[in-house]
Design an enzyme around this catalytic site. Structure first.
Site, short mmCIF file in Angstrom:
data_model
loop_
_atom_site.label_atom_id
_atom_site.label_comp_id
_atom_site.label_asym_id
_atom_site.label_seq_id
_atom_site.Cartn_x
_atom_site.Cartn_y
_atom_site.Cartn_z
N THR A 135 19.12 -2.53 9.21
CA THR A 135 18.31 -2.77 10.39
C THR A 135 19.03 -3.69 11.37
OG1 THR A 135 16.42 -2.66 8.93
CG2 THR A 135 16.00 -3.37 11.17
N ASP A 194 16.96 5.88 12.27
CA ASP A 194 16.93 5.04 11.08
C ASP A 194 16.56 5.91 9.88
OD1 ASP A 194 16.92 2.82 9.51
OD2 ASP A 194 14.91 2.15 10.08
N GLU A 195 16.96 5.54 8.69
CA GLU A 195 16.59 6.27 7.46
C GLU A 195 16.83 7.77 7.63
OE1 GLU A 195 15.86 4.45 4.98
OE2 GLU A 195 14.34 2.94 5.41
N GLN A 235 18.88 6.48 -1.26
CA GLN A 235 17.50 6.03 -1.08
C GLN A 235 16.60 7.12 -0.52
OE1 GLN A 235 16.84 1.81 0.15
NE2 GLN A 235 19.03 1.83 0.56
N ARG A 294 15.22 -3.87 -4.64
CA ARG A 294 14.36 -4.73 -3.82
C ARG A 294 14.52 -6.19 -4.22
NH1 ARG A 294 14.73 -2.17 -0.07
NH2 ARG A 294 16.11 -0.97 -1.41
#
Length: 721
Positions: free
Chosen positions: A37, A221-222, A252, A602
């Site tokens: 990000t 993004d992603e 991911q 995480r």
DNA sequence: ACCAGGACAATTTTT
DNA sequence: TTGTCCTGGT
């Protein structure tokens, strides 16, 4: 060209990505915790401040609202200006904006409404009923699912080849009717937002030219989560003179089941030539052990775009593994660990409990309540999806636009006011015949109805008109407050006996404060109320104003993506749960593994993995094997926790089907799970579970004709087939 | 219109 | 086990 502050905040690879020449396409493969990000926001900052592009001419797309909000926040800080009308948002919200800006060109009425999943379900249900599709044979959910899947692939009803499959045939029929219904009623579902905005640009050269020129940079993004239509959407907006900058991580990708195409990330290399590819491999989040363990797990997947994450931070603690006897014990242990962390000075909000499925949250909740520890559960029923909120919003919607039929149907007789099905059916019929909306039709047929119904309906119409009249000059929150009172909703829910905790009333009050905090974009193509209505549908979480109390965070691994916590508990690591039972084939298993990888990564400092040997599922207890993912972690990263009830939690059997068999067949030797057996009375069946051993061993058998039963093997006299 | 009680299903993830 | 949907009674 890079500002000094940027050099401070970014490592070499990140700087390189951020400061790429503005005339190339770029794909940044950003591993977990590598500052994805940050790169995106700094890239925008760079384009604006160093290259003099106008912020409003940059398009930045994310996948979730959470990510979009975060990016807006960070951007606003970095650029030292409010976000205003920047084109930053989810695919869905940006599509929505395009459609609101050009409704006519998109073949929509300016007042079109967005259909959420619940509304869509109701429509599908009704269409199935009306057209004699048996919902016991074809579950509504599945048909709805089918429809959305087609739309996400950009497939239209008539393009479906259903020759050999009855389900597909019936679903395609409903799909067709559904599409017609939506078109006739100005309704657009989630997938429809994408499809229609895509078509809007595709079929309108001048608009396409305009936006291609305007958006000189498109950031995504992603990227690994994009589905077919989203990919095409990006591709369409891409032209000779503008450039894309995509960030993603194939490891991911966890939304394949929803149509996300992991291949898109590979396809991009061909479709957007020439393209620069940069890998971000330095992880800033986790300790060495956590990272190594995660890497070891994900290494078991085939066809990866190889990345090797590394970190400068030390090894840190070992990863704890706890083998509980039951799910209750698991919860108790985890909660006591949370308590420990808290006593050692951690905030509760630094601790997260992550699970595969929402159903698992319950035991943890109970345990937390017992110990009086504050917690917050993400997911489950979202704020704007709650019945009482949908009721209230329906009033808001109908008052804003009396042609909103969905809202009309929901509240015409709620709270009940004597308008029965018969009356509603008459209104519907009239509306269809006269191409009118339900509200207008109600007014038209008042005289033709029996006195009782007529009076009730008249009262409803008057109520709506009077509220409309009284609230039109009020602010949004005052308006909603007033609507709650006048509609009698507040009163109704305050007296609701089924809601002992009074949470429905509280939620309604919360709605008013949500409205207060809603800040409407200036210069938007829609008014404040309409904006709030759209927000409620597009971002049903209602998260924005959640109190930031210090509490333990509970959520699914899916919803944890993009987040990080100092202390993470990844629970329920059992075969058939994580990886989930329905993801046993190879492709799906890879996605489960990625999900596990996401969960593990995480964690910043402390990671605990847990599993239970026995677990209650739908009121029956099942024995479970430790997840194969546990076995994929080299033992030297692990610390097996002593279970006081259990002796030492040894590293139990590797996942291995033959071991599994052995477990089932201990002593009684011949039974194994999956074995087909014959019973004198019940006939043929399959062994699905077993419990105990020796003479007391019980087998759970799924019989072809008699359902599933528990039998004691030494009495059952089973014949092995 | 409302309630109680029974049958029955569902258990993955969400814009 | 839990929640939801439907029915049938009042």
């Amino acid at each position: 060209m890079i500002s000094p502050s940027m050099a401070d905040e970014l490592n070499e690879k990140q700087q390189q990505s951020v400061a790429l020449n503005e005339d190339v396409n770029a794909l940044v493969l950003a591993g977990a915790g590598s500052g994805k990000t940050r790169v995106l926001t700094h890239r925008i900052h760079y384009l604006v401040s160093a290259k003099n592009f106008h912020v409003d001419d940059i398009l930045a797309v994310t996948f979730t609202n959470k990510a979009a909000n975060e990016m807006k926040e960070r951007l606003s800080e970095l650029l030292r200006r409010p976000i205003g009308r920047m084109w930053v948002g989810t695919f869905h919200s940006l599509s929505h904006r395009l459609l609101r800006t050009h409704p006519v060109e998109a073949n929509l009425s300016p007042t079109f409404q967005i259909l959420d999943a619940q509304d869509q379900f109701r429509i599908v249900k009704r269409l199935m009923k009306e057209n004699g599709v048996d919902e016991t044979k074809f579950p509504i959910k599945q048909v709805q699912w089918f429809i959305n899947q087609q739309k996400d692939e950009g497939i239209l009803p008539h393009q479906i080849n259903a020759e050999h499959n009855y389900f597909v045939k019936q679903s395609a029929k409903i799909f067709d009717l559904y599409e017609k219904h939506c078109q006739a009623n100005d309704l657009v579902d989630f997938a429809g937002l994408l499809v229609k905005s895509y078509d809007l640009l595709k079929n309108n050269q001048s608009l396409l030219d305009h936006y291609q020129k305007k958006f000189c940079h498109i950031l995504v993004d992603e990227f690994q989560d994009t589905n077919l239509i989203q990919y095409q959407w990006i591709k369409l907006l891409h032209a000779q003179h503008n450039h894309i900058f995509c960030v993603g991580d194939d490891d991911q990708s966890i939304y394949g089941w929803r149509g996300a195409r992991i291949e898109n990330i590979q396809k991009i290399e061909n479709d957007f030539k020439p393209i620069e590819i940069i890998k971000l491999e330095q992880n800033y989040r986790s300790t060495g052990n956590i990272l190594s363990a995660s890497n070891a797990v994900i290494a078991n997947n085939q066809n990866r775009l190889e990345k090797s994450l590394w970190t400068k931070s030390g090894d840190g603690e070992l990863i704890n593994v706890f083998n509980a006897r039951t799910e209750t014990e698991e919860a108790q242990y985890i909660v006591s660990e949370v308590e420990d962390q808290f006593n050692q000075g951690r905030n509760l909000s630094e601790c997260a409990i992550l699970y595969r499925s929402n159903a698992q949250s319950r035991v943890f909740e109970e345990s937390l309540i017992n110990r009086n520890i504050a917690y917050r559960i993400y997911g489950g029923l979202r704020f704007f999806e709650r019945a009482e909120i949908k009721d209230a919003m329906s009033y808001v919607r109908l008052i804003e636009d009396t042609s909103d039929n969905i809202a009309f149907e929901r509240i015409v007789n709620f709270p009940t006011r004597g308008i029965g099905l018969t009356t509603v059916e008459k209104i519907r019929t009239y509306a269809i015949e006269h191409h009118s909306d339900l509200f207008q039709s109600s007014i038209s047929i008042l005289d033709t109805l029996p006195a009782r119904a007529s009076n009730s309906l008249k009262a409803f119409i008057d109520l709506i008109e009077s509220i409309k009249d009284k609230t039109q000059h009020l602010s949004l929150s005052e308006k909603i407050d007033s609507i709650l009172l006048q509609s009698n909703l507040m009163n109704h829910y305050s007296n609701d006996k089924t809601d002992k905790a009074g949470s429905k009333k509280e939620n309604l009050e919360e709605l008013v404060s949500a409205a207060k905090q809603y800040n409407h974009e200036e210069g938007s193509e829609i008014n404040e109320t309409q904006g709030f209505i759209a927000l409620a549908t597009l971002d049903s979480s209602g998260d924005s104003n959640q109190s930031n109390q210090d509490c333990v965070q509970l959520m699914t691994v899916h919803s944890a993506k993009g987040l990080e916590f100092p202390v993470v508990f990844l629970v329920g690591l059992e075969e058939d749960l994580f990886p989930s039972r329905q993801s046993k084939d190879e492709q799906k298993l890879d996605e489960e593994r990625r999900l596990c990888y996401v969960g593990m990564t995480r964690a910043m400092n402390t990671l605990t993995l847990s599993y239970a040997s026995k677990r209650f599922i739908h009121g029956q207890s099942f024995y479970s094997m430790p997840s194969r993912f546990l076995d994929e972690i080299p033992i030297n990263y692990l610390n097996y926790i002593k279970n006081s009830n259990n002796g030492i939690s040894t590293k139990s059997r590797k996942y291995d089907p033959s071991q599994y068999t052995k477990m089932a067949s201990t002593d009684s030797s011949m039974y194994s799970i999956g074995q087909v057996v014959k019973h004198a009375k019940f006939g043929l069946g399959t062994v699905v579970n077993c419990e105990g051993s020796g003479d007391s061993m019980r087998l759970q058998i799924k019989f072809k004709k008699f359902g599933t039963k528990w039998l004691i093997s030494s009495y059952a006299n089973l014949e092995i087939v």
